[in-house]
Scaffold this motif. Structure first.
Motif, PDB file in Angstrom:
ATOM      1  N   THR A  25      -3.675  -0.884   5.039  1.00 53.35           N
ATOM      2  CA  THR A  25      -3.272   0.283   5.827  1.00 53.35           C
ATOM      3  C   THR A  25      -3.979   0.223   7.168  1.00 53.35           C
ATOM      4  O   THR A  25      -5.208   0.141   7.227  1.00 53.35           O
ATOM      5  CB  THR A  25      -3.672   1.595   5.125  1.00 53.35           C
ATOM      6  OG1 THR A  25      -3.120   1.599   3.822  1.00 53.35           O
ATOM      7  CG2 THR A  25      -3.144   2.792   5.899  1.00 53.35           C
ATOM      8  N   GLU A  57       0.151   3.204  10.100  1.00 56.62           N
ATOM      9  CA  GLU A  57       0.278   4.662  10.225  1.00 56.62           C
ATOM     10  C   GLU A  57       0.193   4.980  11.718  1.00 56.62           C
ATOM     11  O   GLU A  57      -0.849   4.789  12.331  1.00 56.62           O
ATOM     12  CB  GLU A  57      -0.836   5.347   9.428  1.00 56.62           C
ATOM     13  CG  GLU A  57      -0.477   6.740   8.945  1.00 56.62           C
ATOM     14  CD  GLU A  57      -0.429   7.777  10.048  1.00 56.62           C
ATOM     15  OE1 GLU A  57       0.487   8.611  10.053  1.00 56.62           O
ATOM     16  OE2 GLU A  57      -1.312   7.739  10.927  1.00 56.62           O
ATOM     17  N   CYS A 111       8.910   5.415   7.180  1.00 53.77           N
ATOM     18  CA  CYS A 111       8.538   6.485   6.267  1.00 53.77           C
ATOM     19  C   CYS A 111       7.924   7.647   7.035  1.00 53.77           C
ATOM     20  O   CYS A 111       7.340   7.458   8.092  1.00 53.77           O
ATOM     21  CB  CYS A 111       7.531   5.971   5.252  1.00 53.77           C
ATOM     22  SG  CYS A 111       8.135   4.521   4.374  1.00 53.77           S
ATOM     23  N   SER A 113       5.570   9.703   5.793  1.00 60.47           N
ATOM     24  CA  SER A 113       4.140   9.877   5.538  1.00 60.47           C
ATOM     25  C   SER A 113       3.517   8.585   5.029  1.00 60.47           C
ATOM     26  O   SER A 113       4.213   7.676   4.573  1.00 60.47           O
ATOM     27  CB  SER A 113       3.930  10.972   4.487  1.00 60.47           C
ATOM     28  OG  SER A 113       4.354  10.485   3.223  1.00 60.47           O
ATOM     29  N   LEU A 114       2.214   8.531   5.102  1.00 63.30           N
ATOM     30  CA  LEU A 114       1.472   7.370   4.626  1.00 63.30           C
ATOM     31  C   LEU A 114       1.681   7.158   3.125  1.00 63.30           C
ATOM     32  O   LEU A 114       1.916   6.032   2.673  1.00 63.30           O
ATOM     33  CB  LEU A 114      -0.018   7.562   4.943  1.00 63.30           C
ATOM     34  CG  LEU A 114      -0.966   6.455   4.483  1.00 63.30           C
ATOM     35  CD1 LEU A 114      -0.575   5.115   5.074  1.00 63.30           C
ATOM     36  CD2 LEU A 114      -2.395   6.804   4.863  1.00 63.30           C
ATOM     37  N   ASP A 115       1.649   8.255   2.361  1.00 60.99           N
ATOM     38  CA  ASP A 115       1.825   8.141   0.914  1.00 60.99           C
ATOM     39  C   ASP A 115       3.176   7.540   0.552  1.00 60.99           C
ATOM     40  O   ASP A 115       3.289   6.658  -0.296  1.00 60.99           O
ATOM     41  CB  ASP A 115       1.673   9.513   0.238  1.00 60.99           C
ATOM     42  CG  ASP A 115       0.215   9.966   0.215  1.00 60.99           C
ATOM     43  OD1 ASP A 115      -0.667   9.102   0.420  1.00 60.99           O
ATOM     44  OD2 ASP A 115      -0.024  11.167   0.008  1.00 60.99           O
ATOM     45  N   GLU A 116       4.198   8.045   1.247  1.00 62.89           N
ATOM     46  CA  GLU A 116       5.549   7.542   1.013  1.00 62.89           C
ATOM     47  C   GLU A 116       5.609   6.047   1.343  1.00 62.89           C
ATOM     48  O   GLU A 116       6.200   5.248   0.612  1.00 62.89           O
ATOM     49  CB  GLU A 116       6.526   8.321   1.903  1.00 62.89           C
ATOM     50  CG  GLU A 116       7.986   8.073   1.609  1.00 62.89           C
ATOM     51  CD  GLU A 116       8.883   8.619   2.724  1.00 62.89           C
ATOM     52  OE1 GLU A 116       9.859   7.952   3.060  1.00 62.89           O
ATOM     53  OE2 GLU A 116       8.568   9.707   3.264  1.00 62.89           O
ATOM     54  N   LEU A 118       3.164   3.838   1.385  1.00 64.21           N
ATOM     55  CA  LEU A 118       2.409   3.038   0.416  1.00 64.21           C
ATOM     56  C   LEU A 118       3.238   2.792  -0.838  1.00 64.21           C
ATOM     57  O   LEU A 118       3.272   1.694  -1.381  1.00 64.21           O
ATOM     58  CB  LEU A 118       1.094   3.747   0.052  1.00 64.21           C
ATOM     59  CG  LEU A 118       0.010   3.723   1.144  1.00 64.21           C
ATOM     60  CD1 LEU A 118      -1.122   4.675   0.800  1.00 64.21           C
ATOM     61  CD2 LEU A 118      -0.516   2.305   1.355  1.00 64.21           C
ATOM     62  N   GLU A 119       3.933   3.833  -1.257  1.00 66.08           N
ATOM     63  CA  GLU A 119       4.784   3.706  -2.429  1.00 66.08           C
ATOM     64  C   GLU A 119       5.913   2.702  -2.179  1.00 66.08           C
ATOM     65  O   GLU A 119       6.199   1.840  -2.996  1.00 66.08           O
ATOM     66  CB  GLU A 119       5.358   5.078  -2.767  1.00 66.08           C
ATOM     67  CG  GLU A 119       5.887   5.172  -4.175  1.00 66.08           C
ATOM     68  CD  GLU A 119       6.077   6.628  -4.568  1.00 66.08           C
ATOM     69  OE1 GLU A 119       7.147   6.954  -5.066  1.00 66.08           O
ATOM     70  OE2 GLU A 119       5.138   7.430  -4.334  1.00 66.08           O
TER      71      GLU A 119
END
Lengths: 132, 155
Positions: A25, A57, A111, A113-116, A118-119
């Protein structure tokens, strides 16, 4: 394993790099232009060399010139060689416009968001390789 | 009519952008037209500094003028680097690249493409031993964004 590196480019552009579960990241903040891109690029390419999945990001990047496009192009190539995937999280509308204008968008997972992100890169790296 | 004389090094990009943003606001340009003008001016200024001055081991200045009239905002960059006309660049070659996968693309030309296509009009002049790059953004119509909207797709 977790690795964090921090560096300051001119004009208070900054880069924070973390490696979690083999996904890199890179959180970039500030303008990416002819002045800041070379240092960012060197750091990013270095950090990308051992991984096959990465998320940039960029929600705190308000501006990106062709120097930033060159950086993205090289990052993409670095990962594509190893069938890796690169996601961009939080891309601004203006940068998205210029990427669309030059056929850059199709090559990156976008994406919100970062979470999205990463997934997405995790799922993607197990499913298929970069095709374009 | 604000005029700014900046040294030909990369530290000048920030004050140059500040002037462009300030004038764009004065001219009432929308967010998108403002961003595109900033991009166009930044790309050409970066080229002047890196290729016009630094690569030639030359020192020089960039003189920026901005003028808002009824129809348009006009930004002019003047430099004393060797003559370079951005319009001579084969833009069709650059555009062909947009259809190609990223790993087959050449790396140059994108900046000049942005400079020319992000504004309503782009002019180049060689006058009195100086390059003059002139950026015009019309105030009344959203022409500055036609180039991007025409191609903006999915995503």
């Amino acid at each position: 394993m977790c690795l964090i590196s921090l560096f300051e480019a001119p004009m208070s552009t900054s880069l924070t790099i973390a490696l979690r579960n083999e996904v890199l990241t890179a959180t970039i903040a500030g303008n990416i232009d002819g002045q800041t891109a070379p240092a960012l690029q060197a750091q990013l390419l270095d950090a990308l060399s051992p991984v096959t999945a990465a998320v940039f990001e960029v929600s705190q990047v308000p501006y990106m010139s062709s120097a930033g496009f060159r950086m993205l192009l090289l990052a993409y190539r670095s990962l594509a060689i190893r069938n890796g995937r690169l996601a961009l999280a939080g891309l601004s509308e203006e940068i998205r416009d210029t990427m669309a204008m030059t056929g850059f968008l199709d090559f990156f997972l976008l994406c919100n968001s970062l979470d999205e992100a990463l997934e997405q890169v995790r799922n993607d790296s197990t499913q298929h390789a970069a095709t374009r | 009519m604000p005029t700014l004389t900046l040294p030909g090094d990369l530290n000048s990009l920030e004050p140059l952008t500040d002037l462009v943003l300030e004038q764009a606001e004065l001219a009432g340009l929308d967010t998108r037209a403002t961003y595109q003008l900033r991009l166009a001016v930044d790309e050409i200024a970066t080229n002047i500094i890196l290729h016009g001055y630094q690569e030639q081991a030359l020192q020089g200045e960039i003189v920026v003028t901005a003028e808002v009239n009824d129809q348009a905002l006009v930004v002019t960059l003047e430099d004393t680097a060797p003559p370079y006309n951005p319009l001579k660049r084969d833009i069709n070659r650059v555009k062909e690249d947009f259809e190609k996968p990223l790993h087959e693309r050449s790396i140059g030309g994108l900046g000049v493409y942005f400079a020319i296509h992000a504004v309503s009009e782009f002019h180049y002049e060689w006058r009195n031993g100086r390059n003059r790059n002139i950026f015009v953004v019309h105030r009344t119509s959203p022409t500055a964004t036609e180039g991007s909207t025409a191609h903006s797709a999915h995503a």
